[in-house]
Design a protein around this motif. Structure first.
Motif: not given
Length: 656
Positions: A276-287
């Motif tokens: 998953l560290s190599k997949i760009p993810m939106p901030v919606n998944f983040n804190e």
């Protein structure tokens, strides 16, 4: 007849050398990687069968010609036989006639075998096509069904939150904190919640509590008083909370998390089995915290180590170190959202000498795989360092997070050097249901000076188990393997310690397994989790310390996580702008990597360029061989706090 025979021979040779038969076997083998037949595959299969049919027609024509000319040949031979010819010639004519008959029979058998093969191939081809098409339709239908279930579940959660008859203060469950929701929710069990069966041998020992007696030392078999607690209040629960107000007033809240709807499955279904560290993810998944700040959160219960400094007994000190190692997981029970992946060269400092008595520095020293180095100095007489590499894989129903690397803790006065590693974290119900996290695995803490050991076991949660959820058990032993203390508790609430006065083996169970029975004194509380701040469910379930980590401070390095723009925008609730800024930062990081690659290619050759470009030289840490573990890890080399005092940051890269 001669010309016709040449055409027949050419037709047979063409069939044998065309390779269509081999191609047909390859196409219909059913060993495709995807397991589904694409339209192109079906078209190619149809063309192959059509070619085979044409070749079979050619063979049939050849067979008819062979049969026709064979009859004519036999007739001619019969006519020759009726003529008056020498006896020797008659025998030769008879042999030729028999060979012609055998040839005609063999050609008929070959044609019949080819026809049977083609019929069988056509039958199985249609069957395989139907099976592949059915499996493809079922997979598409399953994806649509799961996506629809996720949407319905999300709608039900929103409807439930807005229900008028909802209780004011419902009991919270450990599975709160879904990425799809923003409010706290009731602890009703979900039908789709995934549970694990209880471990067959959940604990390797049985504890029997006895009242303390004056002759307890004799019962223990001559153990000296060195295992007694140094002071009566060292485990007093009232001393678990730091005394006195902080000198600097810190913030106690952040903006509430906005109610952003997100189709989790639509993004995660393409990530199965990938890093998953190599997949760009939106901030919606983040804190709104980085991984460097999450590592710093491990210090929330630093006072356990401050107390451990005063222990004269190494096994007693081990108990407090074990409680500290477990306490670092207490912040994860509701924290399902992922932290921001730090930029390469990003740092985070925690300068809290006044109230916490420590200074902490983290630096992102590698991007692929993501790795962070951490160093902590405490004025109370201990230091901690670690290099943690995060490996994460999405497995479809759950997400596994595996921290790799050793954690070192050293007490200056005694020289006791403790080393341990983190357990595996698992996020469940990724597709449907409330997200919840569990910690599992065995953790061994070793004092490399005295050889004392502590074996901790994080029990996986099971709906059918009688054990307390998120239970942790452990035994502290000396260098001779003799057990001195039993630890018990849960990684999200508290840990207790009980002194062993006697141990004996139990009777074998029905399955032949045998456990050790420890007779202990009443347990003492070592660590208890702080209550969460008010309105924590709307602030990402941050603890009091977590709320202060991203608070703006003057004088920090320009690479500090507090200055990261996308993280700051997300904290303020501007998620769309945060996503745009996150894309800009990621592209900037890719450009910087390409520049390093080109520069290294010019300096060390095209073959070694790409390899050397991945070797990033950290600013505040350096690679060293650890004499204790024998591993190479990044260790703090100094200079940061001196640079901060001078406010000289010219050496820092421009990463934001």
């Amino acid at each position: 007849m001669k010309g016709r025979g040449c055409w027949e021979t050419a037709s047979v040779r063409s069939f044998c050398s065309s390779g269509c038969l081999n191609k047909f076997k390859k196409d219909d083998s059913g060993d495709d990687e995807d397991g589904t037949a694409s339209p192109a595959d079906k078209s190619e299969l149809h063309d192959t069968i059509k070619k085979l049919s044409l070749k079979l027609d050619d063979l049939s024509t050849c067979n008819e010609l062979v049969a026709k000319h064979g009859v004519a040949l036999q007739r001619s031979l019969s006519e020759l036989d009726s003529l008056r010819i020498p006896c020797e010639s008659g025998e030769k004519l008879k042999a030729v006639s028999e060979r012609a008959t055998l040839f005609r029979i063999t050609s008929n058998a070959m044609i019949n075998a080819c026809r049977d093969f083609l019929e069988l191939a056509e039958t199985h081809s249609r069957k395989w096509q139907r099976a592949l098409q059915y499996e493809q339709e079922q997979r598409v239908h399953l994806e649509e069904t799961i996506e629809q279930l996720a949407k319905q579940h999300n709608s039900l959660e929103r409807a439930f939150r807005s229900a008028p008859g909802r209780a004011a203060n419902p009991t919270k469950s450990f599975s709160e904190g879904s990425l799809l929701t923003t409010k706290g929710e009731d602890s009703e069990e979900d039908e789709d919640t995934e549970y694990f069966d209880a471990m067959e041998d959940s604990t390797s020992f049985i504890t029997v509590i006895t009242e303390p007696k004056e002759d307890s030392r004799k019962a223990e078999g001559g153990t000296t008083g060195s295992v007694e607690w140094t002071s009566d209040n060292v485990l007093d629960s009232t001393s678990l909370v730091p005394q006195g107000p902080p000198k600097v007033k810190r913030r106690v809240r952040i903006p509430d998390k906005p109610n952003y709807s997100l189709n989790l499955w639509s993004i995660m279904k393409n990530c199965i089995g990938r890093e998953l560290s190599k997949i760009p993810m939106p901030v919606n998944f983040n804190e709104p915290l980085s991984m460097l700040q999450r590592l710093t959160e491990d210090l929330e219960y630093h006072h356990l180590l401050d107390k451990a400094v005063h222990c004269t007994s190494s096994v007693e000190q081990m108990c407090l170190v074990a409680a500290f190692s477990v306490s670092s997981y207490s912040t994860t029970v509701h924290r399902i959202a992922k932290p921001f992946n730090p930029m390469l060269g990003e740092t985070f400092e925690l300068d809290r000498l006044d109230d916490m008595g420590l200074r902490s520095l983290c630096e992102q020293v590698s991007h692929h795989p993501p790795s962070a180095a951490h160093y902590v100095f405490s004025k109370h007489g201990w230091s901690l360092w670690q290099e943690i590499t995060i490996s994460s894989k999405f497995r479809g129903k759950y997400l596994s997070i595996m921290p790799l690397g050793a954690i070192h803790l050293e007490f200056q006065a005694s020289g006791n050097h403790y080393v341990w590693r983190k357990s595996t974290s698992t996020v469940h119900n990724i597709i449907v249901g409330k997200l919840w996290i569990d910690q599992t695995g065995d953790v061994e803490i070793v004092n490399h000076k005295t050889k004392d050991r502590c074996q901790l076991k994080f029990l996986p949660y099971s709906y059918f188990s009688k054990e307390v959820a998120r239970k942790v058990t452990g035994v502290v032993s000396d260098s001779q393997g003799k057990a001195h203390y039993v630890l018990s508790g849960s990684w999200d609430e508290q840990m207790e310690c009980a002194k062993i006065v006697q141990s004996s083996p139990s009777s074998p169970s029905l399955d032949g397994k045998q456990k050790t029975v420890y007779q202990t004194l009443p347990a003492k509380l070592m660590w208890k989790k702080y209550p969460l701040p008010d309105n924590a469910e709307n602030m990402y379930y941050f603890s009091e310390l977590a709320l202060t980590l991203n608070e703006h401070e003057e004088g920090v390095a320009p690479t500090d996580s507090r200055l990261r723009p996308d993280q700051r925008l997300m904290e303020k609730g501007h998620w769309d702008e945060a996503n745009t800024e996150k894309q800009r930062l990621e592209e900037k990081q890719r450009v910087n990597r390409r520049r390093r690659l080109e520069a290294c290619s010019r300096g060390c050759g095209a073959e070694e360029g790409e390899k050397e470009a991945e070797v990033y030289v950290p600013l505040w840490f350096e690679k060293r061989l650890d004499p204790v573990t024998g591993e190479t890890a990044c260790v703090y080399k100094g200079g940061y706090w001196e640079a901060k005092e001078k406010q000289d940051w010219h050496m820092c890269p421009n990463i934001f």
